[in-house]
Design an enzyme around this catalytic site. Structure first.
Site, PDB file in Angstrom:
ATOM      1  N   HIS A  51       0.979  -1.142  -0.177  1.00  0.00           N
ATOM      2  CA  HIS A  51       0.138   0.052   0.055  1.00  0.00           C
ATOM      3  C   HIS A  51       0.888   1.239  -0.068  1.00  0.00           C
ATOM      4  CE1 HIS A  51      -3.533   2.193   1.399  1.00  0.00           C
ATOM      5  NE2 HIS A  51      -2.655   3.196   1.680  1.00  0.00           N
ATOM      6  N   GLU A  52       1.834   1.319   1.028  1.00  0.00           N
ATOM      7  CA  GLU A  52       2.840   2.527   0.997  1.00  0.00           C
ATOM      8  C   GLU A  52       3.370   2.699  -0.288  1.00  0.00           C
ATOM      9  OE1 GLU A  52       1.921   4.751   2.963  1.00  0.00           O
ATOM     10  OE2 GLU A  52       0.786   3.496   4.256  1.00  0.00           O
ATOM     11  N   HIS A  55       1.956   4.366  -2.941  1.00  0.00           N
ATOM     12  CA  HIS A  55       1.774   5.858  -2.490  1.00  0.00           C
ATOM     13  C   HIS A  55       3.369   6.474  -3.083  1.00  0.00           C
ATOM     14  CE1 HIS A  55      -1.779   6.752  -0.443  1.00  0.00           C
ATOM     15  NE2 HIS A  55      -1.530   5.942   0.160  1.00  0.00           N
ATOM     16  N   HIS A  70      -6.268   8.407  -2.272  1.00  0.00           N
ATOM     17  CA  HIS A  70      -6.586   6.953  -2.633  1.00  0.00           C
ATOM     18  C   HIS A  70      -7.355   6.987  -3.905  1.00  0.00           C
ATOM     19  CE1 HIS A  70      -5.439   6.277   1.658  1.00  0.00           C
ATOM     20  NE2 HIS A  70      -4.538   5.469   0.863  1.00  0.00           N
TER      21      HIS A  70
END
Length: 112
Positions: A51-52, A55, A70
């Site tokens: 997830h990170e 980003h 998101h």
């Protein structure tokens, strides 16, 4: 471009992971919360890191400065990775109730 990974971000009590982008020189730092993630299965650690990393990828390649974003581009990468890797990366961790309970107790300990 440089990406630093902090696996022992003990200061993170209200989220499992955080991605910071400095912009100058392309420095990107991913912090993962040891206090929160050590209570969870390895799968949660991997999916939080992924997830990170999405980003970080968007910060570096798309100059995306929305640190909480998101949006559609994030979701496109999340869906692509989930389909290819069989993961269940989400925009919010499914164990948010545990995070809120844990952060409450940590703050109570630090304030006493």
């Amino acid at each position: 471009m440089q990406i630093n990974l902090m696996l022992d971000a003990a200061e993170l009590f209200i989220c499992a992971g955080l991605c910071c982008y400095e912009g100058k020189g392309g420095l990107c730092c991913i912090k993962l919360s040891t206090p929160l993630l050590k209570l969870r299965p390895r799968k949660d650690l991997v999916e939080t890191l992924l997830h990170e990393m999405i980003h970080a990828y968007l910060f570096v390649t798309d100059n995306n400065k929305d640190h909480d974003g998101h949006g559609p581009l994030f979701c496109t990468h999340m869906t692509r990775i989930n389909q290819k890797a069989g993961t269940t990366i989400t925009v919010r961790v499914p164990y948010w109730q545990l995070l809120s309970i844990f952060s409450y107790y940590v703050r109570a300990i630090h304030l006493s």
